[in-house]
Structure formats: structure tokens, C-alpha cells
Design a protein around this motif. Sequence first.
Motif, PDB file in Angstrom:
ATOM      1  N   GLY A 254      41.720  36.185  57.953  1.00 16.83           N
ATOM      2  CA  GLY A 254      42.242  35.465  56.797  1.00 16.83           C
ATOM      3  C   GLY A 254      41.530  34.152  56.531  1.00 16.83           C
ATOM      4  N   MET A 255      41.376  33.326  57.575  1.00 14.94           N
ATOM      5  CA  MET A 255      40.839  31.982  57.376  1.00 14.94           C
ATOM      6  C   MET A 255      39.363  32.006  57.001  1.00 14.94           C
ATOM      7  SD  MET A 255      41.707  28.877  57.136  1.00 14.94           S
ATOM      8  CE  MET A 255      43.321  28.762  57.900  1.00 14.94           C
ATOM      9  N   SER A 256      38.571  32.883  57.635  1.00 12.91           N
ATOM     10  CA  SER A 256      37.150  32.939  57.279  1.00 12.91           C
ATOM     11  C   SER A 256      36.969  33.482  55.868  1.00 12.91           C
ATOM     12  CB  SER A 256      36.379  33.799  58.278  1.00 12.91           C
ATOM     13  OG  SER A 256      36.794  35.154  58.209  1.00 12.91           O
ATOM     14  N   GLY A 257      37.870  34.384  55.461  1.00  9.65           N
ATOM     15  CA  GLY A 257      37.814  34.884  54.087  1.00  9.65           C
ATOM     16  C   GLY A 257      38.085  33.780  53.079  1.00  9.65           C
ATOM     17  N   ILE A 258      39.046  32.922  53.380  1.00  5.21           N
ATOM     18  CA  ILE A 258      39.357  31.798  52.488  1.00  5.21           C
ATOM     19  C   ILE A 258      38.191  30.810  52.440  1.00  5.21           C
ATOM     20  CG2 ILE A 258      40.859  29.793  52.156  1.00  5.21           C
ATOM     21  CD1 ILE A 258      43.141  31.469  53.332  1.00  5.21           C
ATOM     22  N   SER A 259      37.685  30.441  53.608  1.00  9.79           N
ATOM     23  CA  SER A 259      36.629  29.424  53.649  1.00  9.79           C
ATOM     24  C   SER A 259      35.338  29.887  52.985  1.00  9.79           C
ATOM     25  CB  SER A 259      36.349  29.018  55.103  1.00  9.79           C
ATOM     26  OG  SER A 259      35.897  30.130  55.852  1.00  9.79           O
ATOM     27  N   SER A 260      35.089  31.204  52.986  1.00  8.72           N
ATOM     28  CA  SER A 260      33.841  31.707  52.405  1.00  8.72           C
ATOM     29  C   SER A 260      33.814  31.590  50.876  1.00  8.72           C
ATOM     30  CB  SER A 260      33.605  33.159  52.822  1.00  8.72           C
ATOM     31  OG  SER A 260      34.582  34.016  52.259  1.00  8.72           O
ATOM     32  N   VAL A 261      34.983  31.540  50.238  1.00 13.68           N
ATOM     33  CA  VAL A 261      35.015  31.517  48.763  1.00 13.68           C
ATOM     34  C   VAL A 261      35.701  30.279  48.198  1.00 13.68           C
ATOM     35  CG1 VAL A 261      35.040  34.046  48.672  1.00 13.68           C
ATOM     36  CG2 VAL A 261      37.214  32.807  48.625  1.00 13.68           C
ATOM     37  N   ALA A 383      35.619  42.160  51.543  1.00 18.08           N
ATOM     38  CA  ALA A 383      36.708  42.264  50.576  1.00 18.08           C
ATOM     39  C   ALA A 383      36.828  41.014  49.710  1.00 18.08           C
ATOM     40  CB  ALA A 383      38.028  42.513  51.311  1.00 18.08           C
ATOM     41  N   MET A 384      36.627  39.836  50.335  1.00 17.64           N
ATOM     42  CA  MET A 384      36.899  38.587  49.632  1.00 17.64           C
ATOM     43  C   MET A 384      35.897  38.300  48.515  1.00 17.64           C
ATOM     44  SD  MET A 384      39.666  37.114  50.668  1.00 17.64           S
ATOM     45  CE  MET A 384      39.466  35.395  50.222  1.00 17.64           C
ATOM     46  N   SER A 385      34.616  38.562  48.740  1.00 16.09           N
ATOM     47  CA  SER A 385      33.601  38.239  47.726  1.00 16.09           C
ATOM     48  C   SER A 385      33.821  39.007  46.424  1.00 16.09           C
ATOM     49  CB  SER A 385      32.195  38.484  48.275  1.00 16.09           C
ATOM     50  OG  SER A 385      31.917  37.605  49.331  1.00 16.09           O
ATOM     51  N   PRO A 386      33.919  40.362  46.470  1.00 18.74           N
ATOM     52  CA  PRO A 386      34.149  41.082  45.209  1.00 18.74           C
ATOM     53  C   PRO A 386      35.529  40.809  44.617  1.00 18.74           C
ATOM     54  CG  PRO A 386      34.168  42.603  47.076  1.00 18.74           C
ATOM     55  CD  PRO A 386      33.696  41.292  47.593  1.00 18.74           C
ATOM     56  N   LEU A 387      36.536  40.636  45.494  1.00 17.02           N
ATOM     57  CA  LEU A 387      37.891  40.393  44.988  1.00 17.02           C
ATOM     58  C   LEU A 387      37.973  39.044  44.282  1.00 17.02           C
ATOM     59  CD1 LEU A 387      40.610  41.896  44.988  1.00 17.02           C
ATOM     60  CD2 LEU A 387      41.233  40.608  47.050  1.00 17.02           C
ATOM     61  N   THR A 388      37.343  38.026  44.869  1.00 25.28           N
ATOM     62  CA  THR A 388      37.337  36.698  44.247  1.00 25.28           C
ATOM     63  C   THR A 388      36.590  36.717  42.923  1.00 25.28           C
ATOM     64  OG1 THR A 388      37.415  35.645  46.433  1.00 25.28           O
ATOM     65  CG2 THR A 388      36.727  34.274  44.580  1.00 25.28           C
ATOM     66  N   SER A 389      35.409  37.333  42.916  1.00 32.21           N
ATOM     67  CA  SER A 389      34.621  37.418  41.678  1.00 32.21           C
ATOM     68  C   SER A 389      35.385  38.161  40.587  1.00 32.21           C
ATOM     69  CB  SER A 389      33.294  38.130  41.956  1.00 32.21           C
ATOM     70  OG  SER A 389      32.506  37.376  42.838  1.00 32.21           O
ATOM     71  N   TRP A 390      36.095  39.213  40.965  1.00 31.55           N
ATOM     72  CA  TRP A 390      36.860  40.015  40.001  1.00 31.55           C
ATOM     73  C   TRP A 390      37.954  39.190  39.345  1.00 31.55           C
ATOM     74  CZ3 TRP A 390      40.645  44.540  41.393  1.00 31.55           C
ATOM     75  CH2 TRP A 390      40.972  45.238  40.218  1.00 31.55           C
ATOM     76  N   PHE A 391      38.729  38.470  40.175  1.00 29.99           N
ATOM     77  CA  PHE A 391      39.866  37.717  39.632  1.00 29.99           C
ATOM     78  C   PHE A 391      39.452  36.408  38.967  1.00 29.99           C
ATOM     79  CE2 PHE A 391      42.353  40.790  41.898  1.00 29.99           C
ATOM     80  CZ  PHE A 391      43.553  40.834  41.201  1.00 29.99           C
ATOM     81  N   PRO A 397      42.745  42.170  36.381  1.00 31.41           N
ATOM     82  CA  PRO A 397      43.892  42.964  35.909  1.00 31.41           C
ATOM     83  C   PRO A 397      45.111  42.124  35.542  1.00 31.41           C
ATOM     84  CG  PRO A 397      43.611  43.199  38.278  1.00 31.41           C
ATOM     85  CD  PRO A 397      42.410  42.461  37.779  1.00 31.41           C
ATOM     86  N   PHE A 398      45.247  40.958  36.141  1.00 37.65           N
ATOM     87  CA  PHE A 398      46.317  40.019  35.777  1.00 37.65           C
ATOM     88  C   PHE A 398      45.845  38.613  36.100  1.00 37.65           C
ATOM     89  CE2 PHE A 398      47.163  41.855  39.944  1.00 37.65           C
ATOM     90  CZ  PHE A 398      47.295  40.747  40.766  1.00 37.65           C
ATOM     91  N   ASP A 399      46.548  37.631  35.550  1.00 32.52           N
ATOM     92  CA  ASP A 399      46.115  36.240  35.656  1.00 32.52           C
ATOM     93  C   ASP A 399      46.586  35.609  36.960  1.00 32.52           C
ATOM     94  OD1 ASP A 399      45.079  33.773  35.121  1.00 32.52           O
ATOM     95  OD2 ASP A 399      46.698  33.152  33.770  1.00 32.52           O
ATOM     96  N   CYS A 400      45.759  35.729  37.986  1.00 31.84           N
ATOM     97  CA  CYS A 400      46.012  35.064  39.273  1.00 31.84           C
ATOM     98  C   CYS A 400      44.656  34.860  39.928  1.00 31.84           C
ATOM     99  CB  CYS A 400      46.936  35.902  40.159  1.00 31.84           C
ATOM    100  SG  CYS A 400      47.363  35.088  41.728  1.00 31.84           S
ATOM    101  N   LYS A 401      44.002  33.762  39.577  1.00 32.00           N
ATOM    102  CA  LYS A 401      42.629  33.535  40.015  1.00 32.00           C
ATOM    103  C   LYS A 401      42.507  33.406  41.524  1.00 32.00           C
ATOM    104  CE  LYS A 401      41.335  31.327  35.660  1.00 32.00           C
ATOM    105  NZ  LYS A 401      40.600  32.497  35.155  1.00 32.00           N
ATOM    106  N   GLY A 402      43.567  33.023  42.189  1.00 34.21           N
ATOM    107  CA  GLY A 402      43.533  32.878  43.649  1.00 34.21           C
ATOM    108  C   GLY A 402      44.130  34.062  44.387  1.00 34.21           C
ATOM    109  N   PHE A 403      44.168  35.235  43.742  1.00 31.51           N
ATOM    110  CA  PHE A 403      44.803  36.406  44.355  1.00 31.51           C
ATOM    111  C   PHE A 403      44.149  36.775  45.690  1.00 31.51           C
ATOM    112  CE2 PHE A 403      45.192  41.066  44.884  1.00 31.51           C
ATOM    113  CZ  PHE A 403      46.576  41.153  44.961  1.00 31.51           C
ATOM    114  N   SER A 404      42.828  36.673  45.783  1.00 26.92           N
ATOM    115  CA  SER A 404      42.141  37.029  47.031  1.00 26.92           C
ATOM    116  C   SER A 404      42.581  36.121  48.177  1.00 26.92           C
ATOM    117  CB  SER A 404      40.622  36.947  46.843  1.00 26.92           C
ATOM    118  OG  SER A 404      40.234  35.626  46.484  1.00 26.92           O
TER     119      SER A 404
END
Length: 444
Positions: A254-261, A383-391, A397-404
Amino acid sequence: MVLKECVRGLKELRPLTHLLLPLCFHWIAEAMTVSVLVDVVTSALCPGQTTCTEAIYISGLQQTVVGIFKMVVLPLLGQLADEYGRKPLLLITVSTSIFPFAVLAWNQSRESVYVYYVLRTISFIISQGSIFCIAVAYAADIIEEGNRAAAFSWITGFFSASHVLGNLLARFLPEKYIFVVSIVLLIFGPVYMHFFLAETVEWVPKMDRDSTFLTKITNVAHKRYESMRDAAAIVFKSPTLRGISFVLFFYELGMSGISSVLLFYLKAVFGFNKNQYSEILSMVGIGAIFSQILVLPLLNPLVGEGWILSLALLASIAYGLLYGLAWASWVPYLSASFGAIYILVKPATYAVISKGSSSMNQGKTQGFVAGVKSIASLLSPLAMSPLTSWFLSSAAPFDCKGFSIIVASVSMMIALCFACLLKPDEKLSHDPEDEIEAPLLRES
């Protein structure tokens, strides 16, 4: 009482002076570059834009590649530190950061940024995580077990203090001088260690002069395999070490995913730049200094590492959720305030691992568990890179830019569940016959 604990902590750290001083300069140098790197990379790869998908993907790719190699390199470096000494391994690991920053100090073109990422990836593979593992093993060599949690907390507290100083320098230094000053500090670290750091492991060379080159290579490979297998056996036979491995895997996921984006997310959503990054990072660092140098040494004798670990994981969950749900530019500052508590995850886990392993296997177990963490650090950006770019895009699909980031917080919730099952005081008894080849520690 607080003053007494501080004085006691300083006395415990006195033997570590020649370790901590160069490491502090190293951490200051690296922290200086964090806040400015986003602007440099974005300007080089996506000129005139605030959102740079290419930079997000390259950062994620870098983290994945680093994670793949760290699975092997971290346990290997821990073993080598037990067998050949802490000092030579520290000299190697702290020297690797000089070269990538030298590239950006020379040129900040698109091509130079790509070269920087290649060299920085190699540097991260060797140094990221391993510096702490070897430093903790060094401290365990000369500090009594009952005082290690406080000592580890002071070490991570100095790490946070270094980051505050680095961020302050980044905040007030002109951008063109940041990488130059950083390189000077990075060179100082290994030079100081070479002349002043004392070794704590006595290495006894083996007599194999009559062996052929091929035989030597085969023996080295076999020895590394056996050492890796022994480290795995030590970790998985111990309920404490096995449990903390699961905790750190899901926490790092979780934490490395957050820090990377995170910095790219803040730039895209709120238009943050170098100054805001420095303010947030300094705010986290100042709170972390207080909690690691004062709070943990006071609380640990009363409640133990397990309780502190659970509290820190709760704070990390709040940290992630607030970032993911941020509805105004002041919310990231509120989220950053939880950094003063979640930062305690690191010293608490070091103490749990140190208590759960014998004095002869400190580097081996710290390195192996760090290798488990690296598996998570390679999976999260996938998971985090494409998910962040998508949102962050208009196709979300919905308005939540920090969904990742919210998704990453769920992983830290799982880590909390495993932490609640931990019994840090359990220690596996080690068979002395398994440690015949372990290094001899010098009496301090």
C-alpha cells in the motif's frame, strides 16, 4: 522523565556516531532532490504540462524493476554483511547515488532524464532498503537487546531530521544548485565512513588457494544458495518473523504504491510544485523526529513494539484515505500530519525482527524480510500507475481522482489485521550448530 529518556538515548547512540553522521549527510543529499525531481522530470518529458502520464509510467516501471532485483539483492547484501563485515557493504551502498544525480547536475534534457532513470534504478537496487538493514545490523552488534528499540527509533529519527533539513535546503536553494550541493554531500558520506567507521564483524578468510576459478565460482554460488535457504528457514520457522513478514508485505504494497504516484497526483489535482512538496515533506519530517526520538522510547517499555506497530498502521490507513479523498488543497497537509505516527512502523518492525533473530543472524534476517517487502514494492506500481493515470484522465468511470490511493489503503488495513495477531515477544531458539560459520562479533 522525557529529558532523562533523551539523555539515555543519546548515550546509547554514542557508539554509533561515526555511522549516523555520514548517513545523515547521505539522507540530506537525497531528500534535497525529491521535491525538485517532479518538476525536472515533468518539464523534460512533458514540457508545458502539469500532468505527465509518461513520467508516472516510467516511475512505476522503475519501481517494478527495482522490486524484482531487490528480492535477491537485499537478502544477499544482508548475508554478505554478516560474513564480510558491515563497513564494506555500507561503503558500496551509499556510493551508488552519486552517479544518477551527477547526470542531472550536468544536463536536464529528455535524454539525460532517461539516463538518470537507468542509473537511479541501479542505485535503488543496491541501496534502497539495504542501507537501513545493514545500519540496523551494525547497531544490533554493539547495543544490548533491551535498548535496541529505542536505538532503532533514534536512527530513524535522525533519518527524518535529515529529510527535514534536506527539504528546507530544497525550499530555499535555487534549483540550479540543488543537484550540485547534493553530490558534494553524497561524496562526503563514503569518504567519512572509509576513514572513521569501525568494523563490528571479524572476517576470517578461508584457505582455498588451490581451487580452480570455476570451483571458486561454484562454491560461492552454492554458499549463497545455502545462506539464502538458511535465512528463509529462520524466518518461516519463527511465528514472529513470519508474521512480521506478512505485515510488511501488505504495508509496503500500500505505502509504496501511494509514494510512487503521490507527487504526480498532487501536481495534477492541486497544481502543487517544489515549494508545496517541500512544505509537506518538512511537516512530516518534523513530526516524525518528535515521535521517533521522544514518543517511541517512552512508550515502548510500557506497551511494547506490537502496540506501537498497530497504532502506526492505523495512522497509515488514515494517511492514505485522506489523500485519496482530498477535496481541497489543505487536506494533503492534514493527511501529512499522520506521518508523525505512521513513521513508527519502521523502528517498531526493526525491533520486532531484531528480537526474533539471534545476534549472529541480524543482517541475514533483516535482509530477508526486506526482500519480502521488495516483492510488494514491485507489484504495487503494476496496478497503481495505470489506475492513477486512468482516474486522473477524462476517461475515468467516476469522479474520484485519488481512487488508486484509496485502494492502496485497503492493503494497509490487511497489514493491520496481521499485526494484531503478532506476538513480538516470541523468539525461536536457535541451534548453535547452525551458526558455526557465523561471524565473530567484536566485544564493544
